[in-house]
Scaffold this motif. Structure first.
Motif, short mmCIF file in Angstrom:
data_model
loop_
_atom_site.label_atom_id
_atom_site.label_comp_id
_atom_site.label_asym_id
_atom_site.label_seq_id
_atom_site.Cartn_x
_atom_site.Cartn_y
_atom_site.Cartn_z
N ILE A 80 0.97 -1.33 -0.03
CA ILE A 80 -0.29 -0.15 0.04
C ILE A 80 1.08 1.31 0.07
N LYS A 81 1.84 1.25 0.69
CA LYS A 81 2.65 2.32 0.96
C LYS A 81 3.56 2.80 -0.32
N ALA A 82 3.98 1.57 -1.06
CA ALA A 82 4.87 1.70 -2.30
C ALA A 82 3.91 2.10 -3.53
N LEU A 83 2.48 1.67 -3.29
CA LEU A 83 1.55 2.12 -4.58
C LEU A 83 1.37 3.50 -4.31
N ARG A 84 1.13 4.14 -3.08
CA ARG A 84 0.76 5.26 -2.72
C ARG A 84 1.77 6.31 -3.19
N SER A 85 3.13 5.93 -2.82
CA SER A 85 4.27 6.96 -3.38
C SER A 85 4.67 6.44 -4.64
N HIS A 86 4.00 5.58 -5.52
CA HIS A 86 4.64 5.63 -6.83
C HIS A 86 3.98 6.55 -7.76
#
Length: 86
Positions: A80-86
């Motif tokens: 989730i964190k990776a998707l939001r910061s991508h």
């Protein structure tokens, strides 16, 4: 392969792009934001459920689709964190 000059020529708001890059955003994300028309930028999206409501498999597939590496080693929260910061 396109050069950096070709990529920069497609940036619609150069000042905003540079400010976002200075804040540490990736070239891709800064360009997406800088190329969004101002009147559309304030519109609320909300067309899909929050990532917290997605299954781990759904998050994995989305991360794969957008090119996030090392996703097989990530927990749901990390995806989730990776998707939001991508």
């Amino acid at each position: 392969m396109a050069s950096d000059d070709d990529d920069r020529a497609r940036i619609k708001d150069e000042a905003q792009y540079e400010a976002l890059r200075d804040q540490g955003m990736s070239k891709e994300k800064a360009a997406r934001i800088a190329n969004t028309p101002r009147q559309k930028a304030g519109e609320k999206g909300g067309k899909h459920p929050r990532y917290e409501d997605w299954s781990l498999d759904e998050l994995y597939r989305k991360a794969q689709q957008v090119g996030i590496g090392q996703r097989s080693e990530m927990s749901k929260a990390e995806l989730i964190k990776a998707l939001r910061s991508h």
